[in-house]
Design a protein around this motif. Structure first.
Motif, PDB file in Angstrom:
ATOM      1  N   LEU A   1       0.832  -1.194   0.000  1.00  0.00           N
ATOM      2  CA  LEU A   1       0.000   0.000   0.000  1.00  0.00           C
ATOM      3  C   LEU A   1       0.874   1.254   0.000  1.00  0.00           C
ATOM      4  CD1 LEU A   1      -2.731  -1.148   2.550  1.00  0.00           C
ATOM      5  CD2 LEU A   1      -2.642  -1.488   0.078  1.00  0.00           C
ATOM      6  N   CYS A   2       0.285   2.375  -0.372  1.00  0.00           N
ATOM      7  CA  CYS A   2       1.057   3.603  -0.600  1.00  0.00           C
ATOM      8  C   CYS A   2       1.147   4.478   0.651  1.00  0.00           C
ATOM      9  CB  CYS A   2       0.430   4.407  -1.739  1.00  0.00           C
ATOM     10  SG  CYS A   2       0.505   3.566  -3.331  1.00  0.00           S
ATOM     11  N   GLY A   3       1.344   3.893   1.804  1.00  0.00           N
ATOM     12  CA  GLY A   3       1.584   4.676   3.000  1.00  0.00           C
ATOM     13  C   GLY A   3       0.337   5.117   3.742  1.00  0.00           C
TER      14      GLY A   3
ATOM     15  N   SER B   1      -2.983   0.660  -3.773  1.00  0.00           N
ATOM     16  CA  SER B   1      -1.733  -0.024  -4.096  1.00  0.00           C
ATOM     17  C   SER B   1      -0.736   0.905  -4.771  1.00  0.00           C
ATOM     18  CB  SER B   1      -2.017  -1.218  -4.997  1.00  0.00           C
ATOM     19  OG  SER B   1      -0.817  -1.785  -5.461  1.00  0.00           O
ATOM     20  N   CYS B   2       0.561   0.608  -4.555  1.00  0.00           N
ATOM     21  CA  CYS B   2       1.650   1.357  -5.198  1.00  0.00           C
ATOM     22  C   CYS B   2       2.209   0.643  -6.425  1.00  0.00           C
ATOM     23  CB  CYS B   2       2.792   1.566  -4.209  1.00  0.00           C
ATOM     24  SG  CYS B   2       2.348   2.573  -2.797  1.00  0.00           S
ATOM     25  N   ILE B   3       1.696  -0.527  -6.750  1.00  0.00           N
ATOM     26  CA  ILE B   3       2.251  -1.310  -7.863  1.00  0.00           C
ATOM     27  C   ILE B   3       1.170  -1.533  -8.913  1.00  0.00           C
ATOM     28  CG2 ILE B   3       3.924  -2.480  -6.388  1.00  0.00           C
ATOM     29  CD1 ILE B   3       2.047  -4.930  -6.468  1.00  0.00           C
ATOM     30  N   ASP B   4       1.590  -2.111 -10.020  1.00  0.00           N
ATOM     31  CA  ASP B   4       0.654  -2.471 -11.084  1.00  0.00           C
ATOM     32  C   ASP B   4      -0.219  -3.625 -10.599  1.00  0.00           C
ATOM     33  OD1 ASP B   4      -0.674  -2.837 -13.423  1.00  0.00           O
ATOM     34  OD2 ASP B   4       1.011  -3.717 -14.511  1.00  0.00           O
ATOM     35  N   THR B   5      -1.520  -3.441 -10.632  1.00  0.00           N
ATOM     36  CA  THR B   5      -2.447  -4.450 -10.095  1.00  0.00           C
ATOM     37  C   THR B   5      -3.249  -5.144 -11.197  1.00  0.00           C
ATOM     38  OG1 THR B   5      -4.146  -2.740  -9.752  1.00  0.00           O
ATOM     39  CG2 THR B   5      -2.688  -3.247  -7.894  1.00  0.00           C
TER      40      THR B   5
ATOM     41  N   LYS C   1      -7.120   0.313  -5.106  1.00  0.00           N
ATOM     42  CA  LYS C   1      -6.829   1.724  -5.354  1.00  0.00           C
ATOM     43  C   LYS C   1      -5.749   2.264  -4.414  1.00  0.00           C
ATOM     44  CE  LYS C   1     -11.463   2.838  -7.102  1.00  0.00           C
ATOM     45  NZ  LYS C   1     -11.037   3.083  -8.486  1.00  0.00           N
TER      46      LYS C   1
END
Length: 211
Positions: free
Chosen positions: A71-73, A91-95, A89
């Motif tokens: 997750l993005c923090g 996530s920090c990576i390609d999902t 939504k």
């Protein structure tokens, strides 16, 4: 993750149970003389167990995949509860892999049950068109009406959530749909099914008469 797992499991279970109920309606209307043979207690128990098992098995891979998504923090999902689209939504990576697996399983556990239900009701509609008795028609509508209403209340929001392409402007709409099928639909289900009971209808009529 626990909330996600049980939400997916119970939603999938309901999809399969609605198919089982549509088969029950098909047997009652189209094969009335063979109903007790087609829907004997052992088969009913097996279908119920299969519905619950399939729901909890389908939920497991999605919940496990979410464990591996960084997750993005920030850890606040912009939704009323934890479901896969809302968590992806964050996530920090390609999902794309997660979205593809969600699309495939949603097609299996949403579209396939819906097609089977509509096929059952297509056969029921053909049987209804051949009926001459008004009493039998009323009985058929009483048997199938409540189930068909619940099918539309359940499947239309689920189709909008899990099978529509993700867009940046659909977040508020997604939250409303999620609230609808997790709160409004279950509340209406109990009302729809209980009002089929003659005693309940009589009690409601007496209550409204006093009011």
């Amino acid at each position: 993750m626990i909330q996600l797992y049980f939400a997916l499991a119970l939603g999938t279970t309901e999809c399969v149970l609605l198919v089982v109920m549509s088969y029950d309606r098909y047997a009652a209307v189209c094969k009335p003389l063979h109903y007790t043979v087609l829907m004997h207690p052992r088969l009913c128990q097996s279908l119920a167990v299969a519905s619950w098992v399939s729901g909890f098995i389908n939920s497991a891979p999605h919940s496990l995949f979410m464990f591996w998504v960084p997750l993005c923090g920030h850890y606040q999902a912009d939704n009323f509860f934890c479901e896969v689209p809302a968590l992806l939504k964050l996530s920090c990576i390609d999902t794309h892999v997660n979205e593809l697996s969600l699309m495939v399983t949603s097609s299996i556990f949403v579209l396939v049950p819906l097609i089977l239900i509509l096929t059952s009701y297509g056969a029921i509609a053909r049987a209804v068109l051949r009926m001459q008795s008004t009493t039998r028609l009323q009985k058929v509508f009483g048997t199938c009406g409540a189930h068909l209403m619940v099918v539309f209340l359940f499947f239309i929001p689920v189709l909008c959530i899990y099978l529509q392409p993700p867009t940046e402007n659909s977040q508020e709409q997604g939250k409303f749909i999620a609230l609808f099928y997790t709160v409004v639909t279950p509340s209406l289900n109990s009302l729809i099914y209980t009002l089929r009971n003659k005693d309940v209808r009589g009690a409601v009529s007496r209550l409204m008469g006093r009011g």
